[in-house]
Design an enzyme around this catalytic site. Structure first.
Site, short mmCIF file in Angstrom:
data_model
loop_
_atom_site.label_atom_id
_atom_site.label_comp_id
_atom_site.label_asym_id
_atom_site.label_seq_id
_atom_site.Cartn_x
_atom_site.Cartn_y
_atom_site.Cartn_z
CE LYS A 187 -3.84 -2.26 2.41
NZ LYS A 187 -4.86 -2.07 3.48
CG HIS A 241 -5.20 -6.27 -0.49
ND1 HIS A 241 -6.44 -6.33 0.13
CD2 HIS A 241 -5.26 -7.13 -1.54
CE1 HIS A 241 -7.20 -7.18 -0.54
NE2 HIS A 241 -6.51 -7.68 -1.56
CD GLU A 276 -8.75 -9.04 -3.80
OE1 GLU A 276 -7.58 -9.44 -3.60
OE2 GLU A 276 -9.58 -8.85 -2.89
CG ASN A 302 -3.57 -2.54 6.92
OD1 ASN A 302 -3.36 -2.16 5.77
ND2 ASN A 302 -4.68 -3.15 7.28
CE1 TYR A 318 -9.34 -2.91 0.39
CE2 TYR A 318 -8.65 -0.93 -0.78
CZ TYR A 318 -8.37 -2.00 0.05
OH TYR A 318 -7.09 -2.16 0.54
P1 DAT Z 1 -7.81 -6.86 5.44
O1 DAT Z 1 -6.98 -5.82 4.72
O2 DAT Z 1 -7.08 -7.40 6.63
O3 DAT Z 1 -8.37 -7.91 4.53
P2 DAT Z 1 -10.49 -5.72 5.47
O4 DAT Z 1 -10.70 -6.38 4.14
O5 DAT Z 1 -11.51 -5.97 6.53
O6 DAT Z 1 -9.05 -6.08 6.06
O7 DAT Z 1 -10.42 -4.14 5.26
C1 DAT Z 1 -9.75 -3.60 4.16
C2 DAT Z 1 -8.92 -2.43 4.60
O8 DAT Z 1 -9.79 -1.41 5.09
C3 DAT Z 1 -7.98 -2.73 5.76
O9 DAT Z 1 -6.75 -3.24 5.32
C4 DAT Z 1 -7.85 -1.40 6.42
C5 DAT Z 1 -9.19 -0.77 6.20
N1 DAT Z 1 -10.06 -0.96 7.37
C6 DAT Z 1 -10.69 -2.10 7.75
N2 DAT Z 1 -11.40 -1.92 8.86
C7 DAT Z 1 -11.23 -0.61 9.21
C8 DAT Z 1 -11.69 0.22 10.27
N3 DAT Z 1 -12.51 -0.26 11.21
N4 DAT Z 1 -11.27 1.50 10.31
C9 DAT Z 1 -10.45 2.01 9.36
N5 DAT Z 1 -9.97 1.28 8.32
C10 DAT Z 1 -10.36 0.00 8.25
MG MG Z 2 -9.74 -7.74 2.97
#
Ligand code: DAT
Ligand code: MG
Length: 140
Positions: free
Chosen positions: A11, A121, A132, A118, A51
Site C-alpha cells: 500500500k 493487502h 482481484e 497497515n 474494495y
Molecule cells: P484486510 O486488509 O485485513 O483484509 P479488510 O478487508 O476488513 O481487512 O479491510 C480492508 C482495509 O480497510 C484494511 O486493510 C484497512 C481498512 N479498514 C478495515 N477496517 C477498518 C476500520 N474499522 N477503520 C479504518 N480502516 C479499516
Molecule cells: Mg480484505
C-alpha cells in the site's frame, strides 16, 4: 493441497516507507513465487471495484482516498495455499493487534489516523484472488 495465486498490494504507506523490498523478501523467503508485479498510482475507479465489499462502510471513502494517494506495488504471488499463507504473513488487519513476526506486527502501528495504514493487502479467498487479479492484471 492446491497451487494458488493471490493478489498482494504494498500500500502507499509501505511504498512511501521503503518497505516494498522487505515485503517481497518475506514473500520469497516463505517460498512463494512472484508471478507478476507492477508499480502504479491506482485510479479511484479501480479501488472502488477492488474494495466493493466495503462500500457503504464509514472507512470506505477514506480508504479509497488513501490508496490512491501515491504509488503502490501490485503483485501476483503463487504457491501452495499461498492465499491463507500470505494472510498469515501479513497478520491481523489492525497493526497494533497483529502478532510480532507478521508484516503488520513487525512493521506497522497506529498512526492516530482514521485510515488503518497497515502496509499490505492480501486476497482473502480463492474467489477474491481471482476477482482481484482480474482487476489489477487484466492482461494475465
Ligand atoms: P484486510 O486488509 O485485513 O483484509 P479488510 O478487508 O476488513 O481487512 O479491510 C480492508 C482495509 O480497510 C484494511 O486493510 C484497512 C481498512 N479498514 C478495515 N477496517 C477498518 C476500520 N474499522 N477503520 C479504518 N480502516 C479499516
Ligand atoms: Mg480484505
Amino acid at each position: 493441497m492446491t497451487t494458488e495465486r493471490s493478489l498482494v498490494i504494498v500500500k502507499p504507506d509501505g511504498f512511501h516507507r521503503g518497505l516494498t523490498g522487505e515485503v517481497l523478501r518475506r514473500i520469497e523467503a516463505k517460498g512463494y513465487v512472484l508471478a507478476a508485479l507492477k508499480i502504479l498510482t491506482p485510479p479511484t475507479a479501480l479501488l472502488q471495484e477492488h474494495y466493493a465489499e466495503h462500500e457503504g462502510k464509514p472507512f470506505f471513502e477514506p480508504l479509497v482516498a488513501f490508496m490512491s494517494s501515491g504509488p503502490v506495488t501490485a503483485v501476483v504471488i503463487e504457491g501452495e495455499d499461498c492465499i491463507k499463507g500470505f494472510r498469515s504473513l501479513a497478520g491481523a488487519t489492525n497493526p497494533t493487534e497483529a502478532a510480532p513476526g507478521s508484516i503488520r506486527g513487525d512493521l506497522g502501528r497506529d498512526w492516530g489516523e482514521k485510515v488503518q495504514k497497515n502496509i499490505v493487502h492480501g486476497s482473502d479467498s480463492p474467489e477474491s484472488a481471482a476477482r482481484e487479479i482480474g482487476i489489477w492484471f487484466p492482461e494475465l
